[in-house]
Design an enzyme around this catalytic site. Structure first.
Site, mmCIF file in Angstrom:
data_model
loop_
_atom_site.group_PDB
_atom_site.id
_atom_site.type_symbol
_atom_site.label_atom_id
_atom_site.label_comp_id
_atom_site.label_asym_id
_atom_site.label_seq_id
_atom_site.Cartn_x
_atom_site.Cartn_y
_atom_site.Cartn_z
ATOM 1 C CE LYS A 181 -3.008 2.974 2.501
ATOM 2 N NZ LYS A 181 -3.493 3.409 3.829
ATOM 3 C CB ALA A 268 -8.215 7.422 4.801
ATOM 4 C CG ASN A 290 -5.690 0.943 12.049
ATOM 5 O OD1 ASN A 290 -4.483 1.165 12.046
ATOM 6 N ND2 ASN A 290 -6.243 0.334 13.083
#
Length: 339
Positions: A181, A268, A290
């Site tokens: 990534k 994100a 995350n």
């Protein structure tokens, strides 16, 4: 003679090899990647590479990292992923949820949350090894077995193309990982990507045989350019990294999806399961997140919720939603009423 190891000065005898240095640090060569003066040294050549006065050595490993969050209780994991795979870089995956490994309270919580999410791809950061860590101390890959998960090294924290490329080269040396990534940041406050530096890094990495999943703005033109460069997947942001604001521009995402011939994954800014479902209902091929799990009050339960959000959103997309109408439309027939 004096050398520098992970930024610290160290006196070593002349004639010492890199393999001997790694042993002196109580580390196993298989668990780290080594760079000398910005050049990766293959693991098999550590015993042949002699150290020289002034050498700058970097010894790195894969980590989750991040600030701790409250403990949570374990919940039963959801059912296995669906039979609707996504192909990224020639590799087939049955879960469309990708998760990061930072910000958890500890490695046990990381492993439990990842398992609950059903993710097959987990991102890891590449950071300097702790020179004081004992060999028996656990590390991330003790809890997330690379035989069970696809490890996706990321270039988080890089602000130049050169640093991003170095990070990926070290990752490939450490774990043989060529699916990466790529993110190159341009601003430390918004964490928005620097598209110019990202493109420079992508070109180099693709030339070197990496399969690049690229983090970018939700800009249809930029996304098309990264696809044309040869990126394996394009990952437009929903909102700034770690903001939890959710998808801010559904209309740009729709344009990006219409023109794409490679997987498009939202990356994100996701905050909760409904954000994940929206991304999937739009037709995105997956979501990477995350903070939304790690900073939840109960990360394991939130991982479970994200898993179902992915599945529900994807099923709704495949089913095809009803048309939106300005006026009401009765569900029950009006013919045959008796009043």
């Amino acid at each position: 003679m004096e050398i520098w190891v992970n930024g610290e000065s160290r006196e070593v005898a002349e004639g010492k090899t890199l393999r001997e240095l790694v042993a002196d640090l109580d580390m196993e060569p298989a668990g780290v990647a080594v760079e000398v003066n910005r050049e990766v040294v293959p693991r098999g050549a550590l015993g042949e590479r002699l150290l020289a006065d002034g050498d700058r050595v970097e010894v790195v490993r894969a980590i989750g990292g991040g600030a701790p969050v409250p403990e949570s209780e374990t919940v039963e994991p959801a059912m296995a992923g669906n039979a609707d795979p996504v192909v990224i870089g020639g590799q087939e995956f049955h879960s469309r949820l990708l998760v990061g490994t930072g910000k958890y309270a500890d490695l046990e919580q990381t492993a439990a949350a990842v398992a609950a999410s059903g993710a097959e791809i987990v991102t890891v950061a590449m950071r300097r090894a702790n020179l004081g860590q004992r060999p028996e101390e656990p590390n991330l890959l003790d809890y997330l077995d690379p035989r069970e998960y696809t490890i996706l090294p990321n270039t988080a924290g890089c602000f130049t193309a050169e640093d991003a490329v170095r990070t990926c080269r070290l990752a490939r040396e450490l774990g043989g990982w060529d699916l990466v990534k790529l993110e190159v940041l341009g601003d430390e406050h918004t964490l928005y990507p620097d598209l110019w530096e990202t493109a420079r890094a992508a070109e180099t990495l693709i030339e070197e045989g990496f399969r690049v999943m690229v983090y970018t703005m939700d800009d249809p033109v930029a996304c098309r350019r990264f696809e044309e460069l040869g990126c394996a997947a394009v990952m437009p942001l929903a909102a700034p990294i770690g903001s939890g604001l959710g998808i801010q521009n559904k209309y740009n995402l729709r344009i990006i999806l219409e023109q794409a011939t490679v997987p498009i994954l939202v990356d994100a800014g996701v905050g909760t399961a409904s954000d994940v479902a929206v991304a999937m209902e739009l037709g995105c091929d997956g979501v990477l997140l995350n903070t939304a799990i790690a900073e939840a009050g109960d990360p394991v339960r939130m991982g479970h919720a994200m898993r179902h959000g992915i599945q529900a959103g994807r099923s709704a997309y495949l089913a095809g939603r009803m048309a939106k109408r300005l006026y009401g439309s009765a569900s029950s027939p009006l013919d045959g009423t008796f009043f």
